[in-house]
Design a protein around this motif. Structure first.
Motif, mmCIF file in Angstrom:
data_model
loop_
_atom_site.group_PDB
_atom_site.id
_atom_site.type_symbol
_atom_site.label_atom_id
_atom_site.label_comp_id
_atom_site.label_asym_id
_atom_site.label_seq_id
_atom_site.Cartn_x
_atom_site.Cartn_y
_atom_site.Cartn_z
ATOM 1 N N LYS A 1 6.841 154.937 106.672
ATOM 2 C CA LYS A 1 8.103 155.673 106.519
ATOM 3 C C LYS A 1 9.138 155.087 107.475
ATOM 4 O O LYS A 1 8.804 154.701 108.597
ATOM 5 N N LEU B 1 13.815 158.783 109.228
ATOM 6 C CA LEU B 1 13.237 160.095 108.885
ATOM 7 C C LEU B 1 12.875 160.888 110.133
ATOM 8 O O LEU B 1 12.786 162.117 110.088
ATOM 9 N N PRO C 1 14.987 164.678 109.362
ATOM 10 C CA PRO C 1 13.869 165.132 108.522
ATOM 11 C C PRO C 1 14.303 165.660 107.155
ATOM 12 O O PRO C 1 13.491 165.715 106.226
ATOM 13 N N GLU D 1 13.540 163.510 104.081
ATOM 14 C CA GLU D 1 12.137 163.303 103.690
ATOM 15 C C GLU D 1 11.931 163.466 102.187
ATOM 16 O O GLU D 1 11.242 162.673 101.557
ATOM 17 N N ARG D 2 12.554 164.512 101.582
ATOM 18 C CA ARG D 2 12.421 164.735 100.138
ATOM 19 C C ARG D 2 13.040 163.582 99.347
ATOM 20 O O ARG D 2 12.482 163.129 98.355
ATOM 21 N N TYR E 1 13.412 160.520 100.368
ATOM 22 C CA TYR E 1 12.524 159.360 100.528
ATOM 23 C C TYR E 1 11.317 159.479 99.597
ATOM 24 O O TYR E 1 10.930 158.502 98.937
#
Length: 121
Positions: A41, A45, A49, A52-53, A55
């Motif tokens: 990752k 990120l 955060p 994250e979705r 990504y």
């Protein structure tokens, strides 16, 4: 290259060419591992955060793990093929050297036997 393996035709020029190709494939593999960490990752990120979705969706949409495995497997296959060819060429060369040794031993034994049995009379 694979065709020459199938025909059983590996000469010195092919052997030298195979070694060069093997070196190039190994260098390419090393550069791929050192330069690309696709399955890791990204550092962004950690700072954001909420991405994250996004990504995860992008990774899923572009099938990143599957494509990475496909790209990664090609140099491995090429490397194994070249390594097999090099091993066969080295085996043939060592086999030839073994025959030279046998011939030298025979040439050493024949005069000795001649001395022992024919000249003795």
């Amino acid at each position: 290259m694979v065709a020459s393996l199938g025909n059983g035709r590996i000469n010195r020029a092919n052997h030298h060419n195979l070694l060069k190709r093997l070196g190039k494939v190994l260098l390419d593999q090393q550069e791929m591992v050192g330069r690309v960490a696709i399955l890791d990752k990204p550092d962004v990120l950690w700072d954001h955060p909420e991405l994250e979705r996004l990504y995860a969706r992008l990774t899923d949409e572009f099938e990143i793990p599957d494509r990475f495995k496909a790209v990664e497997s090609k140099p491995d296959l090429i490397g194994r093929t070249i390594q097999t060819a090099v091993n066969l060429a080295q085996s043939r060369s060592s086999h030839r050297v073994e025959w030279y040794i046998v011939i030298l031993i025979v040439f050493e034994i024949v005069p000795t036997l001649y001395e022992m049995f024919i000249r003795r009379r």
